[in-house]
Motif scaffolding. Sequence first.
Motif, short mmCIF file in Angstrom:
data_model
loop_
_atom_site.label_atom_id
_atom_site.label_comp_id
_atom_site.label_asym_id
_atom_site.label_seq_id
_atom_site.Cartn_x
_atom_site.Cartn_y
_atom_site.Cartn_z
N TRP A 237 0.80 31.22 -36.52
CA TRP A 237 0.87 30.76 -35.14
C TRP A 237 0.01 31.60 -34.19
N SER A 238 -0.05 32.90 -34.39
CA SER A 238 -0.83 33.74 -33.48
C SER A 238 -2.32 33.37 -33.51
N ALA A 239 -2.79 32.76 -34.59
CA ALA A 239 -4.20 32.35 -34.68
C ALA A 239 -4.51 31.18 -33.75
N THR A 240 -3.47 30.59 -33.14
CA THR A 240 -3.69 29.45 -32.24
C THR A 240 -3.62 29.85 -30.76
N ALA A 241 -3.55 31.13 -30.47
CA ALA A 241 -3.44 31.60 -29.08
C ALA A 241 -4.54 30.97 -28.23
N ASN A 242 -4.17 30.50 -27.05
CA ASN A 242 -5.09 29.86 -26.10
C ASN A 242 -5.64 28.52 -26.58
N ARG A 243 -5.02 27.95 -27.62
CA ARG A 243 -5.41 26.63 -28.14
C ARG A 243 -4.15 25.85 -28.50
N ARG A 244 -3.28 25.65 -27.50
CA ARG A 244 -1.99 25.02 -27.75
C ARG A 244 -1.69 23.94 -26.73
N VAL A 245 -0.85 22.99 -27.15
CA VAL A 245 -0.28 22.00 -26.24
C VAL A 245 1.21 21.93 -26.51
N GLU A 246 1.94 21.57 -25.46
CA GLU A 246 3.37 21.31 -25.61
C GLU A 246 3.65 19.96 -24.98
N LYS A 247 4.52 19.20 -25.64
CA LYS A 247 4.81 17.86 -25.16
C LYS A 247 6.17 17.42 -25.68
N VAL A 248 6.70 16.39 -25.05
CA VAL A 248 7.92 15.74 -25.52
C VAL A 248 7.50 14.33 -25.90
N ARG A 249 7.82 13.94 -27.14
CA ARG A 249 7.41 12.63 -27.66
C ARG A 249 8.61 11.69 -27.68
N HIS A 250 8.40 10.50 -27.13
CA HIS A 250 9.40 9.45 -27.12
C HIS A 250 8.85 8.27 -27.92
N ALA A 251 9.69 7.64 -28.73
CA ALA A 251 9.29 6.45 -29.48
C ALA A 251 9.86 5.23 -28.78
N VAL A 252 8.97 4.28 -28.43
CA VAL A 252 9.35 3.09 -27.68
C VAL A 252 8.77 1.87 -28.39
N ASP A 253 9.59 0.83 -28.58
CA ASP A 253 9.11 -0.42 -29.17
C ASP A 253 8.41 -1.25 -28.10
N VAL A 254 7.19 -1.66 -28.39
CA VAL A 254 6.43 -2.53 -27.50
C VAL A 254 5.94 -3.72 -28.32
N GLY A 255 6.63 -4.83 -28.21
CA GLY A 255 6.22 -6.04 -28.93
C GLY A 255 6.12 -5.87 -30.42
N GLY A 256 7.05 -5.12 -31.01
CA GLY A 256 7.03 -4.90 -32.45
C GLY A 256 6.16 -3.74 -32.90
N HIS A 257 5.52 -3.07 -31.97
CA HIS A 257 4.72 -1.89 -32.29
C HIS A 257 5.47 -0.65 -31.80
N MET A 258 5.54 0.37 -32.64
CA MET A 258 6.16 1.62 -32.22
C MET A 258 5.12 2.43 -31.45
N VAL A 259 5.43 2.69 -30.20
CA VAL A 259 4.53 3.44 -29.32
C VAL A 259 5.09 4.84 -29.16
N GLU A 260 4.25 5.84 -29.38
CA GLU A 260 4.63 7.23 -29.13
C GLU A 260 4.14 7.59 -27.74
N VAL A 261 5.09 7.89 -26.86
CA VAL A 261 4.77 8.28 -25.49
C VAL A 261 4.91 9.78 -25.40
N ASP A 262 3.80 10.47 -25.21
CA ASP A 262 3.78 11.93 -25.12
C ASP A 262 3.73 12.35 -23.66
N VAL A 263 4.76 13.09 -23.24
CA VAL A 263 4.85 13.63 -21.89
C VAL A 263 4.54 15.13 -22.02
#
Length: 157
Positions: A78-104
């Motif tokens: 993990w330390s090798a990724t310093a200054n190259r990171r993202v954090e997010k919360v992922r929600h799975a939502v059905d849209v017309g039969g497609h699973m959509v991943e919504v990343d906040v």
Amino acid sequence: MTMGVEIERKFLVRGAPPLGGAPGKAIEQGYIAVDPDGTEVRLRRSAGRWRLGVKSGSGLVRTEAEADLAEADFAALWSATANRRVEKVRHAVDVGGHMVEVDVYGGALAGLTIAEVEFSSREEAERFQPPAWFGREVTGDPRYLNRELALRPPVDA
């Protein structure tokens, strides 16, 4: 190890997406290496799982390989990724039969929300009609690849 091809379209989301109470899962992602040709080596921590991933290419179709890691191995890298990171919360939502991943996104990217839709074929991806709450499509825009978000957030994020 899982390997495959990812066919995905990405869209910016403006405002609050209709999550319908979909629970979110926190994701921390860091990049060990990013090559100008589009190849990336990343670490991901989420829901008590630690994974190493390699992706290559950009745009609609990319290749991807992932492997589980022991927590100690993840921590050692993990330390090798310093200054190259993202954090997010992922929600799975059905849209017309497609699973959509919504990343906040959080941290330096707070305020950015991206919807990602995966498809089984290029033709299916091309037929997909995004709902009104999807904003501008950013599938081919390299600024919105997670590896780029980790390195240099876009001005309009």
